[in-house]
Scaffold this motif. Structure first.
Motif, PDB file in Angstrom:
ATOM      1  N   LYS A  24       0.154 104.385  57.871  1.00 30.05           N
ATOM      2  CA  LYS A  24       1.094 105.176  58.668  1.00 30.05           C
ATOM      3  C   LYS A  24       1.346 104.520  60.024  1.00 30.05           C
ATOM      4  N   SER A  25       0.298 103.968  60.635  1.00 30.33           N
ATOM      5  CA  SER A  25       0.407 103.415  61.981  1.00 30.33           C
ATOM      6  C   SER A  25      -0.795 102.534  62.265  1.00 30.33           C
ATOM      7  N   ARG A  26      -0.656 101.632  63.226  1.00 28.39           N
ATOM      8  CA  ARG A  26      -1.806 100.832  63.673  1.00 28.39           C
ATOM      9  C   ARG A  26      -2.850 101.705  64.345  1.00 28.39           C
ATOM     10  N   LEU A  27      -2.454 102.915  64.734  1.00 27.73           N
ATOM     11  CA  LEU A  27      -3.353 103.850  65.405  1.00 27.73           C
ATOM     12  C   LEU A  27      -3.717 105.020  64.500  1.00 27.73           C
ATOM     13  N   SER A  28      -3.875 104.741  63.211  1.00 31.00           N
ATOM     14  CA  SER A  28      -4.160 105.803  62.247  1.00 31.00           C
ATOM     15  C   SER A  28      -5.100 105.282  61.168  1.00 31.00           C
ATOM     16  N   LEU A  29      -6.036 106.133  60.758  1.00 31.44           N
ATOM     17  CA  LEU A  29      -6.941 105.817  59.655  1.00 31.44           C
ATOM     18  C   LEU A  29      -6.861 106.900  58.597  1.00 31.44           C
ATOM     19  N   LYS A  30      -7.171 106.519  57.373  1.00 30.67           N
ATOM     20  CA  LYS A  30      -7.309 107.474  56.280  1.00 30.67           C
ATOM     21  C   LYS A  30      -8.814 107.730  56.137  1.00 30.67           C
ATOM     22  N   VAL A  31      -9.204 109.003  56.105  1.00 31.06           N
ATOM     23  CA  VAL A  31     -10.614 109.355  55.993  1.00 31.06           C
ATOM     24  C   VAL A  31     -10.830 110.295  54.810  1.00 31.06           C
ATOM     25  N   SER A  32     -11.984 110.171  54.202  1.00 30.71           N
ATOM     26  CA  SER A  32     -12.359 111.084  53.120  1.00 30.71           C
ATOM     27  C   SER A  32     -13.868 111.304  53.167  1.00 30.71           C
ATOM     28  N   CYS A  47      -5.830 107.748  65.913  1.00 34.13           N
ATOM     29  CA  CYS A  47      -6.989 107.122  66.562  1.00 34.13           C
ATOM     30  C   CYS A  47      -6.620 106.711  67.975  1.00 34.13           C
ATOM     31  N   LEU A  48      -7.612 106.701  68.840  1.00 31.85           N
ATOM     32  CA  LEU A  48      -7.418 106.282  70.223  1.00 31.85           C
ATOM     33  C   LEU A  48      -7.793 104.814  70.383  1.00 31.85           C
ATOM     34  N   GLY A  49      -7.507 104.034  69.369  1.00 30.98           N
ATOM     35  CA  GLY A  49      -7.757 102.602  69.342  1.00 30.98           C
ATOM     36  C   GLY A  49      -7.165 102.041  68.060  1.00 30.98           C
ATOM     37  N   SER A  50      -7.102 100.741  67.966  1.00 30.54           N
ATOM     38  CA  SER A  50      -6.521 100.100  66.790  1.00 30.54           C
ATOM     39  C   SER A  50      -7.356 100.376  65.538  1.00 30.54           C
ATOM     40  N   ALA A  51      -6.687 100.674  64.444  1.00 33.34           N
ATOM     41  CA  ALA A  51      -7.369 100.951  63.173  1.00 33.34           C
ATOM     42  C   ALA A  51      -8.220  99.758  62.751  1.00 33.34           C
ATOM     43  N   SER A  52      -7.700  98.548  62.903  1.00 26.91           N
ATOM     44  CA  SER A  52      -8.447  97.341  62.517  1.00 26.91           C
ATOM     45  C   SER A  52      -9.738  97.218  63.311  1.00 26.91           C
ATOM     46  N   MET A  53      -9.649  97.418  64.619  1.00 30.55           N
ATOM     47  CA  MET A  53     -10.826  97.339  65.472  1.00 30.55           C
ATOM     48  C   MET A  53     -11.843  98.402  65.076  1.00 30.55           C
ATOM     49  N   LEU A  54     -11.377  99.609  64.858  1.00 27.02           N
ATOM     50  CA  LEU A  54     -12.289 100.701  64.513  1.00 27.02           C
ATOM     51  C   LEU A  54     -12.983 100.447  63.180  1.00 27.02           C
ATOM     52  N   LEU A  55     -12.261  99.966  62.183  1.00 23.25           N
ATOM     53  CA  LEU A  55     -12.892  99.659  60.890  1.00 23.25           C
ATOM     54  C   LEU A  55     -13.986  98.601  61.051  1.00 23.25           C
ATOM     55  N   VAL A 161      -2.948 100.240  72.602  1.00 25.29           N
ATOM     56  CA  VAL A 161      -2.552  99.186  71.667  1.00 25.29           C
ATOM     57  C   VAL A 161      -2.887  97.809  72.236  1.00 25.29           C
ATOM     58  N   SER A 162      -2.553  97.553  73.495  1.00 27.07           N
ATOM     59  CA  SER A 162      -2.753  96.213  74.052  1.00 27.07           C
ATOM     60  C   SER A 162      -4.220  95.896  74.289  1.00 27.07           C
ATOM     61  N   SER A 163      -5.022  96.875  74.680  1.00 24.14           N
ATOM     62  CA  SER A 163      -6.423  96.578  74.980  1.00 24.14           C
ATOM     63  C   SER A 163      -7.294  96.516  73.742  1.00 24.14           C
ATOM     64  N   HIS A 164      -6.797  96.970  72.631  1.00 23.28           N
ATOM     65  CA  HIS A 164      -7.579  96.959  71.393  1.00 23.28           C
ATOM     66  C   HIS A 164      -6.799  96.304  70.259  1.00 23.28           C
ATOM     67  N   ASP A 165      -6.023  95.299  70.567  1.00 24.16           N
ATOM     68  CA  ASP A 165      -5.147  94.686  69.570  1.00 24.16           C
ATOM     69  C   ASP A 165      -5.914  93.669  68.735  1.00 24.16           C
ATOM     70  N   TYR A 166      -6.483  94.144  67.626  1.00 23.69           N
ATOM     71  CA  TYR A 166      -7.215  93.291  66.699  1.00 23.69           C
ATOM     72  C   TYR A 166      -6.379  92.998  65.454  1.00 23.69           C
ATOM     73  N   GLU A 167      -5.097  93.326  65.514  1.00 26.98           N
ATOM     74  CA  GLU A 167      -4.253  93.209  64.322  1.00 26.98           C
ATOM     75  C   GLU A 167      -4.018  91.752  63.911  1.00 26.98           C
ATOM     76  N   ASN A 168      -4.012  90.809  64.855  1.00 25.33           N
ATOM     77  CA  ASN A 168      -3.700  89.405  64.549  1.00 25.33           C
ATOM     78  C   ASN A 168      -4.935  88.630  64.158  1.00 25.33           C
TER      79      ASN A 168
END
Length: 168
Positions: A24-32, A47-55, A161-168
């Motif tokens: 959905k977004s770089r700032l969103s996770l799916k949880v179960s 999420c209050l941070g990048s999904a990639s960083m949080l994972l 987004v900028s301080s937690h940009d782990y997408e690249n």
């Protein structure tokens, strides 16, 4: 920090909940497999941070030998003590859920991000995974007053987004 950035309980971060990118977004996770939900419940959370960083950080936490073999109550006591040192005004790690819910409500519960603005109590209930709005209302201990304008919300999102940009 992971509890604050995702709004999840300590035991959910520690071992129980499955986390994945939501798409959905770089700032969103799916949880179960949430602690107080039916096992077949899956939902997307902001999420209050990048999904990639949080994972990555959740995986590192779960692999950390300091926490790996601890039983939940012992771990909760240790995490609550650490939380009180970092945030003296916060009663427990669980109380960080209130800060998360309020921040997400201000940042994401608006037409710019979410296409529609929902009732704040309903929105908080949904993102916290509660079945009762009355229980979600208990998470109204904190107010984020600096995010009242769209300009302030946009600036906060740019910072996240900028301080937690782990997408690249």
């Amino acid at each position: 920090a992971l509890c604050l950035l995702t709004g999840r309980r300590q035991e959910e971060i520690h071992l129980r909940t499955a986390f994945a990118k939501s798409g959905k977004s770089r700032l969103s996770l799916k949880v179960s497999n949430l602690a107080k939900s039916r096992p077949d419940t899956t939902m997307a959370i902001p999420c209050l941070g990048s999904a990639s960083m949080l994972l990555k950080e959740i995986a590192k936490h779960r692999a950390d030998a300091t926490y790996k073999d601890k039983e939940t109550n012992s771990m909760n006591i240790q995490m609550n003590d650490m939380c009180k040192r970092v945030f003296p005004e916060v009663k427990s790690v669980h109380a960080l859920r209130a800060i998360y819910a309020e921040a997400c409500s201000k940042l994401f519960n608006n037409p710019t991000y979410n296409s529609v603005e929902e009732n704040p109590a309903y929105y908080k209930k949904k993102i916290l995974g509660h079945t009762s709005t009355a229980v979600a209302v208990e998470h109204y201990d904190y107010k984020v007053v600096d995010l009242e304008t769209q300009e302030a919300r946009d600036a906060a999102l740019r910072f996240i987004v900028s301080s937690h940009d782990y997408e690249n």
